[in-house]
Design an enzyme around this catalytic site. Structure first.
Site, PDB file in Angstrom:
ATOM      1  N   GLU A  23      -4.575   6.438  -7.548  1.00  0.00           N
ATOM      2  CA  GLU A  23      -4.914   6.018  -8.420  1.00  0.00           C
ATOM      3  C   GLU A  23      -6.291   5.726  -9.398  1.00  0.00           C
ATOM      4  O   GLU A  23      -7.375   6.269  -9.065  1.00  0.00           O
ATOM      5  CB  GLU A  23      -4.555   4.323  -8.513  1.00  0.00           C
ATOM      6  CG  GLU A  23      -3.472   4.236  -7.272  1.00  0.00           C
ATOM      7  CD  GLU A  23      -3.481   2.876  -7.313  1.00  0.00           C
ATOM      8  OE1 GLU A  23      -4.338   1.881  -7.289  1.00  0.00           O
ATOM      9  OE2 GLU A  23      -2.008   2.843  -6.572  1.00  0.00           O
ATOM     10  N   ARG A  78       1.240  -0.935   0.355  1.00  0.00           N
ATOM     11  CA  ARG A  78      -0.200   0.173   0.053  1.00  0.00           C
ATOM     12  C   ARG A  78       0.626   1.409  -0.131  1.00  0.00           C
ATOM     13  O   ARG A  78       1.301   1.965   1.110  1.00  0.00           O
ATOM     14  CB  ARG A  78      -1.245  -0.132   1.186  1.00  0.00           C
ATOM     15  CG  ARG A  78      -2.343  -1.137   1.230  1.00  0.00           C
ATOM     16  CD  ARG A  78      -3.296  -0.909   0.164  1.00  0.00           C
ATOM     17  NE  ARG A  78      -4.086  -1.240  -0.074  1.00  0.00           N
ATOM     18  CZ  ARG A  78      -4.305  -2.673  -0.862  1.00  0.00           C
ATOM     19  NH1 ARG A  78      -3.375  -3.008  -1.436  1.00  0.00           N
ATOM     20  NH2 ARG A  78      -5.066  -3.951  -0.924  1.00  0.00           N
ATOM     21  N   HIS A  93      -0.474  -0.546 -10.855  1.00  0.00           N
ATOM     22  CA  HIS A  93      -1.571  -1.753  -9.666  1.00  0.00           C
ATOM     23  C   HIS A  93      -2.001  -2.754 -10.102  1.00  0.00           C
ATOM     24  O   HIS A  93      -2.287  -3.487 -10.057  1.00  0.00           O
ATOM     25  CB  HIS A  93      -2.736  -0.894  -9.362  1.00  0.00           C
ATOM     26  CG  HIS A  93      -2.987  -1.637  -7.454  1.00  0.00           C
ATOM     27  ND1 HIS A  93      -3.742  -0.695  -6.749  1.00  0.00           N
ATOM     28  CD2 HIS A  93      -2.451  -2.491  -7.567  1.00  0.00           C
ATOM     29  CE1 HIS A  93      -3.290  -1.948  -5.340  1.00  0.00           C
ATOM     30  NE2 HIS A  93      -2.823  -2.216  -6.249  1.00  0.00           N
TER      31      HIS A  93
END
Length: 328
Positions: free
Chosen positions: A267, A238, A286
């Site tokens: 994001e 994270r 990601h």
């Protein structure tokens, strides 16, 4: 009258091909969205008419404000059995059932090693030179054998990363607030006496912790000052575990050799974000859980969650049990 089901953030346009959605077609109309919707107003406009929403991990947060503006929403399905971007108490307050799916733990560990090896062997730089200017062998790689791999967090993913590191002949050391010698002995790695000891002596530092108030900004300016100038930091966990301002400062001032991340505070990462321009930063959008096996599991079980909801017997709930609504 049929239910309306939105599938958000289907970036690759694969959601409908990963599961048998025809099994619920008689009762549910499926509406996939392929572009990320960032503002709350736009989300409400796009899915406000839907009773069911399927989301991919934490791409679109569902907070109390958003739940309050979606009065028709009855079922929220998320990939994975944990999603920190969903306010479960708010969902419960609004009578919304939240269900999850299973997921594999291997893909993030595999991506971690792709990033480590990318740095060690200068893969991006060499590939760009190979394609663009005909350069042949412009760098000298780093030998992993004999180097120290420091792992912050030795859960399922961290343990897998550790096993690969040992296969490469690395000295693997781990640390977290609750990590015990018994656990590291099971994984046959060394227990660092402290975070500082791990950071000071590791050539590669890989983050595999759950985000919490204890781990938020766990790696900060002081930690970057302690790292070796030749060290690399890898974060596939994270973004908030690593202080982003401190990370950018460390990269700009070459406090460390480089950093790689698959996770970001915002994001998708804005096009003009400073991280995109730093030559010693290796970023991926990601991708940790974005694999065929995971996607098939996510969407097949999302269909199962919807089927169970339609039958008034919800499964894999992330909230306290709530009675399913009456049929439309």
């Amino acid at each position: 009258m049929k239910y309306k089901c939105a599938i958000l953030d289907d970036y690759q346009k694969v959601a409908l091909s990963m599961a048998n959605w025809s099994s619920i077609a008689e009762r549910v109309d499926i509406i996939p969205f392929h572009e990320h919707i960032s503002s709350e107003d736009d989300i409400v406009k796009a899915i406000g008419h839907c009773e069911i929403v399927v989301i991919m991990r934490e791409r679109t947060p569902f907070n109390a404000s958003l739940f309050s503006r979606l009065p028709k929403l009855k079922l929220l399905v998320t990939s994975g059995m944990r999603n920190a971007s969903i306010d479960l108490e708010a969902a419960k307050k609004h009578g919304i059932i939240v269900c999850g799916t299973q997921s594999a733990s291997e893909p993030p560990a595999e991506l971690t090693w792709a990033l480590i090896l990318g740095f060690a062997r200068n893969i991006v730089q060499e590939n760009n030179a190979f394609r663009n200017n005909g350069s042949w062998q412009s760098t000298v790689g780093i030998d992993l054998h004999g180097k120290q791999l420091g792992i912050l967090g030795l859960g399922k993913i961290g343990s897998q990363v550790a096993r690969v590191g040992k296969t490469f002949g690395m000295n693997v050391v781990a640390w977290s607030q609750n990590l015990t010698k018994q656990k590291v002995d099971i994984d046959d790695v060394h227990l660092a006496a402290s975070k500082k000891e791990l950071i000071e002596n590791s050539d590669f530092i890989s983050v595999h912790l759950v985000l919490s108030e204890r781990t938020r900004n766990l790696i900060n300016t002081e930690d970057f000052e302690c790292m070796r100038h030749t060290a690399y930091l890898i974060n596939t966990s994270r973004a908030q575990i690593v202080n982003q301002a401190a990370l950018i400062n460390a990269l700009k001032n070459k406090k460390i050799a480089g950093a790689a991340a698959d996770v970001f505070e915002l994001e998708p990462l804005p096009e003009n974000h400073e991280l995109r321009s730093l030559p010693n930063f290796f970023g991926t959008p990601h991708l940790g859980y974005v694999t065929q096996k995971n996607y098939i599991t996510y969407f097949q079980e999302a269909v199962e969650d919807i089927q169970a909801f339609l039958s008034n017997v919800p499964v894999r709930q992330l909230t306290s049990p709530i009675a399913a609504p009456q049929k439309l």
